[in-house]
Design a protein around this motif. Structure first.
Motif, PDB file in Angstrom:
ATOM      1  N   GLY A   1      -7.797  31.201   9.336  1.00  0.00           N
ATOM      2  CA  GLY A   1      -7.412  31.795   8.063  1.00  0.00           C
ATOM      3  C   GLY A   1      -6.140  32.605   8.122  1.00  0.00           C
ATOM      4  O   GLY A   1      -5.310  32.561   7.210  1.00  0.00           O
ATOM      5  N   ASP A   2      -5.973  33.367   9.211  1.00  0.00           N
ATOM      6  CA  ASP A   2      -4.813  34.253   9.301  1.00  0.00           C
ATOM      7  C   ASP A   2      -3.876  33.903  10.447  1.00  0.00           C
ATOM      8  O   ASP A   2      -2.939  34.651  10.723  1.00  0.00           O
ATOM      9  CB  ASP A   2      -5.271  35.704   9.443  1.00  0.00           C
ATOM     10  N   SER A   3      -4.123  32.791  11.145  1.00  0.00           N
ATOM     11  CA  SER A   3      -3.283  32.457  12.286  1.00  0.00           C
ATOM     12  C   SER A   3      -3.361  30.964  12.593  1.00  0.00           C
ATOM     13  O   SER A   3      -4.248  30.257  12.118  1.00  0.00           O
ATOM     14  CB  SER A   3      -3.701  33.261  13.528  1.00  0.00           C
TER      15      SER A   3
ATOM     16  N   GLY B   1       5.480  17.606  12.519  1.00  0.00           N
ATOM     17  CA  GLY B   1       4.557  18.225  11.584  1.00  0.00           C
ATOM     18  C   GLY B   1       3.105  18.169  11.991  1.00  0.00           C
ATOM     19  O   GLY B   1       2.217  18.315  11.140  1.00  0.00           O
ATOM     20  N   GLN B   2       2.822  17.976  13.282  1.00  0.00           N
ATOM     21  CA  GLN B   2       1.428  17.908  13.729  1.00  0.00           C
ATOM     22  C   GLN B   2       0.802  19.300  13.894  1.00  0.00           C
ATOM     23  O   GLN B   2      -0.395  19.400  14.160  1.00  0.00           O
ATOM     24  CB  GLN B   2       1.349  17.141  15.052  1.00  0.00           C
ATOM     25  N   VAL B   3       1.628  20.325  13.761  1.00  0.00           N
ATOM     26  CA  VAL B   3       1.136  21.705  13.861  1.00  0.00           C
ATOM     27  C   VAL B   3       1.088  22.308  12.466  1.00  0.00           C
ATOM     28  O   VAL B   3       2.087  22.287  11.740  1.00  0.00           O
ATOM     29  CB  VAL B   3       2.056  22.552  14.767  1.00  0.00           C
ATOM     30  N   PRO B   4      -0.066  22.860  12.028  1.00  0.00           N
ATOM     31  CA  PRO B   4      -0.127  23.529  10.720  1.00  0.00           C
ATOM     32  C   PRO B   4       0.906  24.647  10.643  1.00  0.00           C
ATOM     33  O   PRO B   4       1.120  25.374  11.608  1.00  0.00           O
ATOM     34  CB  PRO B   4      -1.557  24.091  10.679  1.00  0.00           C
ATOM     35  N   ALA B   5       1.549  24.763   9.511  1.00  0.00           N
ATOM     36  CA  ALA B   5       2.684  25.685   9.387  1.00  0.00           C
ATOM     37  C   ALA B   5       2.221  27.125   9.216  1.00  0.00           C
ATOM     38  O   ALA B   5       1.608  27.458   8.202  1.00  0.00           O
ATOM     39  CB  ALA B   5       3.544  25.280   8.199  1.00  0.00           C
ATOM     40  N   PRO B   6       2.526  28.013  10.185  1.00  0.00           N
ATOM     41  CA  PRO B   6       2.262  29.426   9.969  1.00  0.00           C
ATOM     42  C   PRO B   6       3.264  30.021   8.979  1.00  0.00           C
ATOM     43  O   PRO B   6       2.991  31.013   8.326  1.00  0.00           O
ATOM     44  CB  PRO B   6       2.424  30.039  11.362  1.00  0.00           C
ATOM     45  N   ILE B   7       4.434  29.392   8.889  1.00  0.00           N
ATOM     46  CA  ILE B   7       5.433  29.743   7.882  1.00  0.00           C
ATOM     47  C   ILE B   7       6.145  28.439   7.532  1.00  0.00           C
ATOM     48  O   ILE B   7       6.581  27.695   8.415  1.00  0.00           O
ATOM     49  CB  ILE B   7       6.412  30.826   8.395  1.00  0.00           C
TER      50      ILE B   7
ATOM     51  N   VAL C   1      -0.501  31.932  19.805  1.00  0.00           N
ATOM     52  CA  VAL C   1      -1.078  32.226  18.493  1.00  0.00           C
ATOM     53  C   VAL C   1      -0.005  32.842  17.604  1.00  0.00           C
ATOM     54  O   VAL C   1       0.652  33.820  17.996  1.00  0.00           O
ATOM     55  CB  VAL C   1      -2.283  33.174  18.622  1.00  0.00           C
ATOM     56  N   LEU C   2       0.162  32.270  16.414  1.00  0.00           N
ATOM     57  CA  LEU C   2       1.153  32.754  15.456  1.00  0.00           C
ATOM     58  C   LEU C   2       0.448  33.213  14.186  1.00  0.00           C
ATOM     59  O   LEU C   2      -0.373  32.473  13.630  1.00  0.00           O
ATOM     60  CB  LEU C   2       2.143  31.646  15.105  1.00  0.00           C
TER      61      LEU C   2
END
Length: 285
Positions: A76-78, A93-99, A180-181
């Motif tokens: 949810g937050d990271s 784009g295989q990594v969910p975007a933290p930003i 972790v981002l």
């Protein structure tokens, strides 16, 4: 599993090669090797150093088959990114975007596609080259590095991970397992720019900007120095309270960074130009 010693040609010395399948196995092998063991992630930095005899490991522990170091998890937050996730996976784009958009943009600017196919996020972070992209970007994003050693797991803030250039905070037989981002809000802005003569060369200057008013977060980072990347604390605070309404001029950028010790005897204009472009990307238009 331990394989026979390999006599690698070119100019590298002979070494023992161990391919592991799990993170815990890697840590156990490294603990047995002591100072003789070196981790092989993507190999894009280590192998050239071995060819030049700048690095002469006695035992190489290959993480290439460790699937639990390629795990990507969205919370949810990271977002948690396994250390062996490649630049190409991030670019694609295989990594969910933290930003939104920043990670693929940074990854796309790393050397050539062949390098991005093999180079890894964790390997680059641990190599601690101040002219590489990820140390600067991860500092701007306020990353936390999750590690594993014989003593167990720990979490190291990125602000404590680089005591000096080409040095990290890992202890004996300790490896990074994930990065972790924190997730940014939809109102977050970012800018990233590096000055480099060719795509295959190290950056002459790097600047990264993150501004997320909803979370009260603002961070401006300068990289490509002779030291680890540096957070421009005063500028970060200024932006948090008073985001620029337009482009910050080049002369103003030079004034902002002229006092930094890491910029002694270097081309100040390159760093000011990178900062100018990163601020423009984040706030102009």
């Amino acid at each position: 599993m331990k394989e026979p010693s390999l006599d690698v040609h070119m100019d590298s010395a002979q070494f023992d090669y161990v391919r592991v399948l799990y993170a815990e196995e890697a840590v156990n092998v490294l603990a047995q090797c002591g100072e003789r063991g070196v981790v092989l992630a993507g190999g894009q930095s280590l192998i050239p150093q071995m060819s030049l005899r700048a690095a002469v490991p006695h035992v190489i522990v290959d993480l290439g088959q460790v699937t639990d170091l390629r795990v990507i998890e969205a919370h949810g937050d990271s977002v948690s990114i396994g250390a062996m996730v490649t630049h190409a996976m991030i670019e694609d784009g295989q990594v969910p975007a933290p930003i939104t958009g920043m990670l693929p943009y940074v990854a796309h600017g790393i050397a050539h596609r062949d390098v991005r196919n093999r180079g890894t996020l964790g390997g680059t972070a641990c190599w601690a080259d101040p002219c590489a992209d990820w140390p600067t970007a991860l500092l701007a994003l306020d990353a936390t590095l999750v590690t594993l050693s014989p003593q167990g797991e720990r979490r190291i803030p990125i602000t404590s991970f680089y005591p000096e250039a080409f040095t990290n905070a890992l202890g004996p037989a300790e490896i990074v397992t994930s990065i972790v981002l924190p997730r940014s809000s939809k109102r977050a802005r970012w800018g990233y720019y590096k000055v480099t003569r060719t795509v295959s060369e190290s950056a002459d200057a790097i600047a990264a900007v993150i501004s997320d008013p909803e979370r009260g977060v603002s961070r401006v980072v300068l990289g490509g120095l002779k030291t680890p990347p540096v957070v421009l604390t005063e500028l970060s605070e200024d932006i948090r309270h008073r985001p620029p309404s337009g482009t910050v001029g080049l002369e103003a950028c030079e004034e902002m960074i002229s006092h930094l010790p890491g910029l002694a005897d270097v081309n100040l204009h390159n760093y000011a130009f990178a900062l100018n472009r990163a601020l423009r990307s984040a706030f102009a238009g």
